[in-house]
Scaffold this motif. Sequence first.
Motif, mmCIF file in Angstrom:
data_model
loop_
_atom_site.group_PDB
_atom_site.id
_atom_site.type_symbol
_atom_site.label_atom_id
_atom_site.label_comp_id
_atom_site.label_asym_id
_atom_site.label_seq_id
_atom_site.Cartn_x
_atom_site.Cartn_y
_atom_site.Cartn_z
ATOM 1 N N SER A 11 1.305 -7.815 4.229
ATOM 2 C CA SER A 11 0.825 -6.427 4.585
ATOM 3 C C SER A 11 1.094 -6.119 6.138
ATOM 4 C CB SER A 11 -0.620 -6.632 4.497
ATOM 5 O OG SER A 11 -1.057 -6.795 3.128
ATOM 6 N N THR B 32 0.862 -1.141 -0.079
ATOM 7 C CA THR B 32 -0.086 0.182 0.038
ATOM 8 C C THR B 32 0.799 1.230 0.066
ATOM 9 O OG1 THR B 32 -1.630 -1.375 1.216
ATOM 10 C CG2 THR B 32 -2.070 1.249 1.177
ATOM 11 N N ILE B 33 2.030 1.252 0.821
ATOM 12 C CA ILE B 33 2.659 2.469 0.864
ATOM 13 C C ILE B 33 3.395 3.001 -0.722
ATOM 14 C CG2 ILE B 33 3.452 2.515 3.148
ATOM 15 C CD1 ILE B 33 5.963 0.913 2.095
ATOM 16 N N GLU C 118 -9.762 5.643 8.510
ATOM 17 C CA GLU C 118 -8.864 6.572 9.441
ATOM 18 C C GLU C 118 -9.735 6.877 10.722
ATOM 19 O OE1 GLU C 118 -7.324 9.576 6.956
ATOM 20 O OE2 GLU C 118 -5.786 8.416 6.202
ATOM 21 N N HIS D 153 1.407 -2.641 13.833
ATOM 22 C CA HIS D 153 0.184 -2.151 13.964
ATOM 23 C C HIS D 153 -1.024 -2.889 14.669
ATOM 24 C CE1 HIS D 153 1.471 0.824 10.699
ATOM 25 N NE2 HIS D 153 2.189 -0.266 10.486
ATOM 26 N N GLU E 29 -3.586 11.362 -0.478
ATOM 27 C CA GLU E 29 -3.130 10.542 -1.595
ATOM 28 C C GLU E 29 -4.066 10.277 -2.361
ATOM 29 O OE1 GLU E 29 0.875 8.551 0.537
ATOM 30 O OE2 GLU E 29 -0.566 7.356 0.163
ATOM 31 N N LEU F 284 -6.641 -1.451 7.757
ATOM 32 C CA LEU F 284 -6.452 -1.159 6.311
ATOM 33 C C LEU F 284 -6.396 -2.263 5.604
ATOM 34 C CD1 LEU F 284 -4.264 1.924 6.457
ATOM 35 C CD2 LEU F 284 -6.770 1.877 5.970
ATOM 36 N N CYS G 157 -4.693 3.972 -0.905
ATOM 37 C CA CYS G 157 -3.465 4.694 -0.905
ATOM 38 C C CYS G 157 -3.187 4.635 0.961
ATOM 39 C CB CYS G 157 -3.722 6.277 -1.183
ATOM 40 S SG CYS G 157 -3.586 6.295 -2.963
ATOM 41 N N ARG G 158 -2.062 5.138 1.238
ATOM 42 C CA ARG G 158 -2.016 5.057 2.617
ATOM 43 C C ARG G 158 -2.733 6.314 3.569
ATOM 44 N NH1 ARG G 158 -1.798 4.387 6.732
ATOM 45 N NH2 ARG G 158 -0.260 3.567 8.413
ATOM 46 N N THR G 159 -3.214 7.494 2.582
ATOM 47 C CA THR G 159 -3.899 8.563 3.410
ATOM 48 C C THR G 159 -5.001 9.123 2.326
ATOM 49 O OG1 THR G 159 -2.628 10.222 2.292
ATOM 50 C CG2 THR G 159 -1.792 9.525 4.406
ATOM 51 N N ASP H 120 3.035 -3.411 6.304
ATOM 52 C CA ASP H 120 3.042 -1.852 6.377
ATOM 53 C C ASP H 120 1.971 -1.326 6.963
ATOM 54 O OD1 ASP H 120 1.788 -3.249 4.109
ATOM 55 O OD2 ASP H 120 1.911 -0.911 3.065
ATOM 56 N N ILE H 121 0.710 -2.233 7.039
ATOM 57 C CA ILE H 121 -0.649 -1.544 7.516
ATOM 58 C C ILE H 121 -1.120 -2.509 8.694
ATOM 59 C CG2 ILE H 121 -1.481 -0.347 5.599
ATOM 60 C CD1 ILE H 121 -2.798 -2.614 4.402
#
Length: 366
Positions: free
Chosen positions: A153, A72-73, A323, A192, A101, A160, A96-98, A155-156
């Motif tokens: 995954s 995702t990043i 979020e 996370h 984005e 997410l 996306c991450r945000t 990274d999240i």
Amino acid sequence: MDRLRMAVIGVGHLGQHHARILANLPDVNLVGVVDANPDQARAVATKLGTTPYECFEPLLDKVEAVSIVTPTIHHHSVASAFLRAGVPVLVEKPVCRTVAEADDLIALAKKAKVALQVGHIERFNPAFEELVKRPIRAKFVEAERHGPFTGRSVDIGAVLDLMIHDLDMLLALVGGKVARVSAVGAVVFGGHEDMVNARLEFENGCIAHVTASRITRHPKRRLRIWAPEGYAGIDFVTRKLTLVQQSEEVRKYGLRVSEMDQVTRARLKDEVFGRYLQVLNLDADRKHDQLTAELRHFIDCVRTGKTPRVTGTDGRDALELAERVLDALRVHPWEGTPAGPHGPGGLPTPAGFLFPPIQLARTEAA
Ligand code: NAD
């Protein structure tokens, strides 16, 4: 019909399946696969008879559509480059991450007038496709998505990675805005959150309880809905939809238990489902593959200019709600006071072991 020139960016666990399916579609020419790990790119390309790339830049002017399946990043940096080059994009979830984005990708797709589809694959689950054809106004929903830890995954977190599927389906199903969100979640392995429960209160009165865990031994993915029209249950693993509704008589007059004779009353327990509450079980066609359906849909949108079933805005809205869930679980006070431990990483110190720790041999533990 000319074969659509396509590429897959990121051919790890999931991306290699995108590539395999595209390589086998008669109206697609898979011109290349890209992976930051050159061995992985080469292995997938060799198997599928295409060209491996270590970076995507050489493909920007060689493809007519692209599927992005990197962690995702990297979604924003890769997708924005293709959209700037006027190439339609299918990007895996979460978009996306945000949210910022995601907004940027939506604006780029709009400017280039090309499709931006997000890989919320459960929307192509035949059980969900059957459900949304029906007039159901969800008022109370329970969504559960549990699986074992895979090490992917990372990274999240679970919101997410997993919960976002259910958040996207809830927004599609319930509609309207979410007024309030509360959540509790915990980090088990570091990094996370690995498990989360959220309560969402929609402005239209619907309440949803959503649970996601990536540390559960036995996988479970289901959605249960109560509505004035009846009940719907989806098992996303077996792809079964169960619908229950009141019989016409019960809908009109209710279940007049006090007017029933003894015999009818005694049979009630066995007859309630069927006679008074009617049940319909729908099984998916075994040959239906939802990743193939998702990719075919994207290709159709690219060729015809149709709007994708899951747009960039849908992906963005699911991310924004995710979020809010993350914000809510960050402030959850474990001991009832904000001054005490709070948030997914701030669990209170364990009071002890639940049972004496099992000592593993060194090699077993490694
Ligand atoms: P993965 O780690 O197995 O694969 C990602 C691959 O991308 C790796 O091979 C990595 O080397 C490569 N990569 C990393 N950075 C890159 C870059 N800049 N350019 C090209 N390649 C790059 O991960 P995965 O499990 O396949 O997940 C990939 C994406 O798919 C994630 O966004 C994840 O959330 C999503 N996903 C969606 C579903 C779903 O149900 N729709 C399921 C699993 C994963």
